[in-house]
Scaffold this motif. Structure first.
Motif, mmCIF file in Angstrom:
data_model
loop_
_atom_site.group_PDB
_atom_site.id
_atom_site.type_symbol
_atom_site.label_atom_id
_atom_site.label_comp_id
_atom_site.label_asym_id
_atom_site.label_seq_id
_atom_site.Cartn_x
_atom_site.Cartn_y
_atom_site.Cartn_z
ATOM 1 N N VAL A 58 0.826 -1.203 0.000
ATOM 2 C CA VAL A 58 0.000 0.000 0.000
ATOM 3 C C VAL A 58 0.860 1.253 0.000
ATOM 4 N N ARG A 59 0.283 2.304 -0.561
ATOM 5 C CA ARG A 59 0.741 3.656 -0.294
ATOM 6 C C ARG A 59 -0.461 4.389 0.251
ATOM 7 N N LYS A 60 -0.344 4.865 1.469
ATOM 8 C CA LYS A 60 -1.482 5.480 2.156
ATOM 9 C C LYS A 60 -0.993 6.717 2.901
ATOM 10 N N GLY A 61 -1.580 7.869 2.571
ATOM 11 C CA GLY A 61 -1.187 9.102 3.237
ATOM 12 C C GLY A 61 0.281 9.440 3.066
ATOM 13 N N GLY A 62 0.858 9.091 1.887
ATOM 14 C CA GLY A 62 2.252 9.409 1.614
ATOM 15 C C GLY A 62 3.251 8.467 2.235
ATOM 16 N N ARG A 63 2.813 7.305 2.736
ATOM 17 C CA ARG A 63 3.718 6.303 3.310
ATOM 18 C C ARG A 63 3.464 4.949 2.651
ATOM 19 N N MET A 64 4.528 4.186 2.443
ATOM 20 C CA MET A 64 4.436 2.847 1.864
ATOM 21 C C MET A 64 4.625 1.777 2.933
ATOM 22 N N HIS A 65 3.844 0.703 2.806
ATOM 23 C CA HIS A 65 3.958 -0.445 3.709
ATOM 24 C C HIS A 65 3.752 -1.724 2.917
ATOM 25 N N ILE A 66 4.286 -2.815 3.424
ATOM 26 C CA ILE A 66 3.972 -4.164 2.943
ATOM 27 C C ILE A 66 3.406 -4.945 4.109
ATOM 28 N N TYR A 67 2.373 -5.732 3.840
ATOM 29 C CA TYR A 67 1.833 -6.669 4.827
ATOM 30 C C TYR A 67 1.988 -8.086 4.280
ATOM 31 N N ILE A 68 2.489 -8.988 5.087
ATOM 32 C CA ILE A 68 2.524 -10.405 4.775
ATOM 33 C C ILE A 68 1.708 -11.125 5.834
ATOM 34 N N ASP A 69 0.648 -11.795 5.404
ATOM 35 C CA ASP A 69 -0.253 -12.510 6.312
ATOM 36 C C ASP A 69 -0.751 -11.601 7.442
ATOM 37 N N GLY A 70 -1.083 -10.366 7.093
ATOM 38 C CA GLY A 70 -1.665 -9.433 8.048
ATOM 39 C C GLY A 70 -0.678 -8.688 8.918
ATOM 40 N N VAL A 71 0.617 -8.968 8.775
ATOM 41 C CA VAL A 71 1.655 -8.322 9.594
ATOM 42 C C VAL A 71 2.360 -7.263 8.755
ATOM 43 N N LYS A 72 2.480 -6.054 9.301
ATOM 44 C CA LYS A 72 3.044 -4.926 8.549
ATOM 45 C C LYS A 72 4.558 -4.877 8.639
ATOM 46 N N TYR A 73 5.184 -4.571 7.491
ATOM 47 C CA TYR A 73 6.633 -4.398 7.411
ATOM 48 C C TYR A 73 6.919 -3.091 6.674
ATOM 49 N N GLY A 74 7.925 -2.374 7.139
ATOM 50 C CA GLY A 74 8.385 -1.186 6.437
ATOM 51 C C GLY A 74 7.533 0.040 6.675
ATOM 52 N N ASN A 75 8.140 1.218 6.464
ATOM 53 C CA ASN A 75 7.456 2.495 6.606
ATOM 54 C C ASN A 75 8.295 3.535 5.863
ATOM 55 N N VAL A 76 7.969 3.724 4.580
ATOM 56 C CA VAL A 76 8.794 4.560 3.709
ATOM 57 C C VAL A 76 7.942 5.683 3.121
ATOM 58 N N ALA A 77 8.479 6.888 3.096
ATOM 59 C CA ALA A 77 7.766 8.022 2.510
ATOM 60 C C ALA A 77 7.701 7.891 0.997
ATOM 61 N N SER A 78 6.547 8.254 0.409
ATOM 62 C CA SER A 78 6.408 8.232 -1.048
ATOM 63 C C SER A 78 5.253 9.117 -1.485
ATOM 64 N N THR A 79 5.577 10.129 -2.283
ATOM 65 C CA THR A 79 4.555 10.956 -2.932
ATOM 66 C C THR A 79 4.844 11.049 -4.431
ATOM 67 N N ARG A 80 5.576 10.086 -4.934
ATOM 68 C CA ARG A 80 5.990 10.072 -6.337
ATOM 69 C C ARG A 80 4.769 9.952 -7.256
ATOM 70 N N ASP A 81 4.746 10.733 -8.346
ATOM 71 C CA ASP A 81 3.642 10.699 -9.304
ATOM 72 C C ASP A 81 3.778 9.452 -10.181
ATOM 73 N N LEU A 82 2.755 8.589 -10.172
ATOM 74 C CA LEU A 82 2.811 7.313 -10.876
ATOM 75 C C LEU A 82 1.948 7.272 -12.135
ATOM 76 N N SER A 83 1.390 8.389 -12.542
ATOM 77 C CA SER A 83 0.562 8.393 -13.747
ATOM 78 C C SER A 83 1.429 8.145 -14.978
ATOM 79 N N ASN A 84 0.985 7.196 -15.815
ATOM 80 C CA ASN A 84 1.731 6.826 -17.013
ATOM 81 C C ASN A 84 0.712 6.455 -18.089
#
Length: 290
Positions: free
Chosen positions: A151-177
């Motif tokens: 996910v990217r939510k509120g300018g932060r990126m996370h990964i969840y594996i089996d419901g457990v969250k990993y990582g917390n990275v800032a991201s506001t990069r424009d992804l329109s292509n």
């Protein structure tokens, strides 16, 4: 063809017909099958199927879809995966406008794994600047179905594996292509197919679930990966005539011309074979239908 009394001829070249895998959401924008992709039940007797057999020439692809231009906003990519080996670099999802040997000229979305980590990457053209969140590859257990949410939510990126969250990275990069193609089980630049894995229940969205929603999703969907798990309407008809929810027993009753299907959560736990044509009423285990 003939027009204004003049006869002309023309030819059409490069015509192909491909199998389309349906988009089960309301968007109805499915994937094209390139080569041959194998569908197998996720467990013995289960109704849910998974996709495997990915290679450099066997993959799923969606042409440009404006719904996947997430801009700088929220997004989520969700799927279940099972690895037969984690000893190779392989790509689950890639969205970009590149081809063989090139990343293209626009932004990139990519989820892949190498021998050390499973990564979600949001990148500028050619990966000249990118945001990445990852989880150690040891969290992926060979031979077991696991739930991935990026996910990217509120300018932060996370990964969840089996419901457990990993990582917390800032991201506001424009992804329109506006030239992007979406690849599933392969990526175009330096081929890295998902040659040692299976995928099921892929979803991409411009909304991002909360941690509580991710955990609920995992808990309910994992029941579909059990032996003999049923998840579809009974019979051959998907024309729903009536629905009723028994809130005492937490059972949803869905009626079609093939009968009444009973669901607890996402699992069909029972069914009848008498057609439902008009209405269903259900309370405390008592069901009336017409």
């Amino acid at each position: 063809i003939q027009t204004n009394n003049a006869t002309m001829t023309f030819s059409v070249d490069d015509v192909s017909l491909r199998i389309a895998e349906e988009d089960r959401s309301g968007n109805n924008k499915g994937l094209q099958v390139f080569g041959t992709i194998t569908k197998e039940p996720v467990a013995t007797g289960a109704e849910l199927v998974a996709y495997t057999g990915f290679s450099a020439s066997n993959y799923l692809q969606q042409p440009y879809n404006s719904d996947l231009n997430f801009g700088t906003g929220d997004l989520s990519i969700i799927f279940w995966y099972k690895l037969t080996s984690s000893a190779t670099t392989q790509c689950f999802v890639h969205r970009g406008d590149g081809g063989s040997g090139t990343w293209g000229s626009g932004p990139i979305i990519q989820i892949e794994m190498d021998t050390t980590s499973l990564e979600m990457q949001l990148a500028n053209s050619g990966f000249v600047g990118f945001d990445q969140v990852s989880v150690p590859v040891v969290k992926s257990v060979t031979g077991e179905w696991q739930h991935f949410v990026g996910v990217r939510k509120g300018g932060r990126m996370h990964i969840y594996i089996d419901g457990v969250k990993y990582g917390n990275v800032a991201s506001t990069r424009d992804l329109s292509n506006t030239a992007a193609t979406t690849w599933i089980g392969q990526r175009p630049n330096a081929s890295r197919p998902l040659s040692n894995g299976y995928m099921a229940l892929l979803r991409m969205s411009s909304t991002a679930p909360s941690a509580e929603q991710v955990k609920k999703m995992y808990d309910e969907e994992k029941q579909l990966f059990n032996e003999n798990a049923k998840c579809a309407l009974y019979g051959t008809s998907d024309d729903v005539k009536a629905i009723a929810y028994d809130d005492t027993n937490e059972v949803l009753h869905v009626g079609t011309s093939s009968g009444r299907s009973e669901f607890r959560g996402l699992n069909r736990i029972n069914n009848t074979t008498t057609a439902v044509t008009t209405a269903i009423s259900a309370s405390d285990g008592l069901v009336a239908e017409q």
